[in-house]
Design an enzyme around this catalytic site. Structure first.
Site: not given
Ligand code: SIN
Length: 539
Positions: A34, A61, A65, A67, A131, A230, A251, A297, A358, A393, A399
């Site tokens: 961002a 960022t 992993q 995406g 996912e 912070d 996570h 999750r 996470h 989320r 991202l």
């Molecule tokens: C992951 O790769 O499992 C994390 C992706 C995310 O938190 O958006």
């Protein structure tokens, strides 16, 4: 009346006349997706300084992993991505924001490709995977499981070659500065590598906060050391409206090797067929949810904890032994190397995992232009609470959110009439903190104890009594930490962590229901009548 130390406006003494000063049209704090994108956009018409407390490469960022989620496949639709985001958000997403973010995805990913981000391709098209919570494969990835690094590298390259952008690394932001009209006018910071001129004021006509997340408030986390919240603490001191601080995403699968730091094991592994086993070798997710390993999750994290308790174990396992070994190494190069470094042979051994903190869903309340409640202060990325995620989320939507709102914030600033010229009549800021001779606690000890306390009492499952006790304990520490004047980032971080943790415990206490990632064992049901809303906090 004297200001109570826990409500102190600034963390340090200040006299703006005698402090080294700089001026800029736009100051960006933070260098994740961002912040970098905001800097690039703002620099189209304004001069920009981007500061970060470590290097440009040390961000959440960079570590991402799985995406970035977007509608990239002909068989997928915006409507389906919107519906999945709203379903996962459990009733409190902002539908307008969801619609706008989802629709901007494909175009912004094209832009990343033009900037050199090498996404993985199949037959010339961006490859996508699954996912949890997505009803279609729409998670784009790069160099297998190094999506964040590849995106960050492309953005950093753009930032570095832009002559309108100055980069200050190892520069710790202590506080946002506000004038008498409560407009943000810049920051006071600390140049970690320049002891002769360590404290500096940067007067900024526009300030964009993109300081990222707060996973380090917990003992167990996937986040890097810099993620100490912070930005949330300094915005709170400046009077910004915060919202939804009770919503922290855990996570489900973090590598669990005793003594080693925790590392993310991407959810896309489960998206591509990895299963969870308990310490008896039994698959258990099928007992908890029809989507099994690909349930949302929060459900997978709670199921893992329940199974750990049932089997009296400290962790569960991910089973990827059925993957082709060579394919696995190519598709998941980071995880392959990580496992190898712990002598885990993924073709023979199970990967020990457990949940950890996470992603911070709550943060500074922002509108559709990334504006906060403070004039001239914008926020984007993980620190912002835009309404995209609601109470939970959807994986890989963050991202995307950072990319979209970084652009919006930068664009807004680049067209805003205010430039550094408006600061020539900047305010004089003088601030003096009374001396305290109360006992000096070791802030490293407080940080460790605080992180353990948060993990235990404001973690995956919450309940009234531990939440009350958490606030009592934090207030006790605050009496001995918030009254001092420190001169090191580690100690300022401790003061910020105490501030944010208290606010999180208070928000979690207020939400007397379970929704999304916030699970109260004493209020296990969702209570739409009283809580289908955001919880706001301000100083
Ligand atoms: C992951 O790769 O499992 C994390 C992706 C995310 O938190 O958006």
């Amino acid at each position: 009346m004297a200001e109570k130390s826990e409500f102190r406006r600034y963390l340090v003494n200040m006299d703006s006349i005698s402090t080294h000063q700089l001026f800029t049209d736009c100051l960006v704090i933070g260098a994740g997706i961002a912040g970098l994108h905001a800097a690039i956009e703002a620099a189209k018409h304004r001069n920009v300084i981007i500061i970060c407390k470590d290097t440009l490469e040390n961000s959440n960022t960079w570590k991402a992993q799985g995406g970035i989620a977007s509608v990239l496949d002909k068989a997928d639709t915006f409507e389906s991505h919107i519906a999945d985001t709203l379903n996962t958000g459990c009733g409190i997403c902002d539908e307008g924001i969801v619609d706008s973010v989802v629709r901007q995805g494909p175009e912004l990913i094209e832009q990343l490709l033009r900037w050199g981000a090498e996404f993985d391709l199949i037959d010339g098209h961006i490859a996508t995977t699954l996912e949890g919570g997505h009803s279609h494969p729409r998670v784009a990835h790069a160099h297998g499981d190094e999506t964040g690094r590849i995106i960050a590298e492309a953005l950093i390259k753009e930032v570095k070659q832009n002559s309108n952008i100055k980069i200050f690394e190892n520069f710790y932001t202590i506080d946002l500065l506000t004038n008498d009209d409560n407009e943000c006018v810049g920051i006071i910071g600390h140049d970690i590598q320049n002891p002769r001129k360590a404290d500096q004021i940067i007067w900024a006509a526009n300030t964009i906060l993109a300081t990222g997340g707060a996973g380090r408030l917990y003992r167990e986390t996937t986040n890097p050391e810099v993620a100490t919240g912070d930005g949330i603490a300094m915005a709170y001191r400046a009077g910004a409206v915060l919202q939804d601080l009770e919503f922290v995403q855990f996570h489900p699968t973090t590598l669990y090797v005793a003594g080693a730091t925790r590392a993310l094991i991407t959810e896309t592994l489960r998206g591509e067929g990895a299963v969870l086993l308990d310490n008896k070798g039994q698959r258990f997710m099928t007992d908890y949810h029809e989507a099994a390993e690909l349930a949302p999750r929060d459900i997978v994290s709670r199921a893992i904890l329940t199974q750990m308790r049932k089997t009296e174990s400290t962790h569960v396992y991910l089973d990827v032994r059925h993957f082709d070994k060579a394919h696995f190494a190519k598709r998941f190069p980071f995880i392959s190397e990580l496992c190898e470094s712990f002598d885990i042979d993924v073709s023979r051994d199970l990967i020990p995992v457990r949940p950890s903190a996470h992603y911070m869903i709550g943060g500074l309340k922002t509108d559709s232009s990334a504006k906060t409640s403070i004039e001239n202060l914008y926020a984007c990325g993980e620190i912002a609470s835009t309404g995209l995620h609601g109470a939970n989320r959807l994986g890989s939507n963050s991202l995307l959110e950072g990319l979209v709102f970084g652009k919006i914030a930068g664009q807004f600033v680049s067209q805003h009439e205010k430039t550094a010229v408006s600061l020539l009549k900047h305010p004089l800021i003088k601030y003096q903190i009374p001396h305290s001779d109360r006992t000096r606690l070791d802030t490293a000890d407080v940080r460790n104890s605080l992180r353990a306390l948060m993990w235990r009492n404001v973690g995956i499952t919450r309940r009234a009594q531990p939440l009350t006790e958490t606030q009592e304990i934090i207030r006790f520490w605050q009496r001995y930490v918030m009254d001092k004047i420190f001169d090191s980032p580690q100690s300022w971080e401790c003061q910020n962590m105490l501030t944010v943790c208290l606010l999180m415990a208070q928000s979690a206490q207020m939400r007397q229901e379970s929704r999304g990632v916030h699970f109260r064992s004493d209020f296990p049901d969702t209570d739409d009548e009283n809580f289908k809303k955001h919880i706001e906090i301000t100083r």
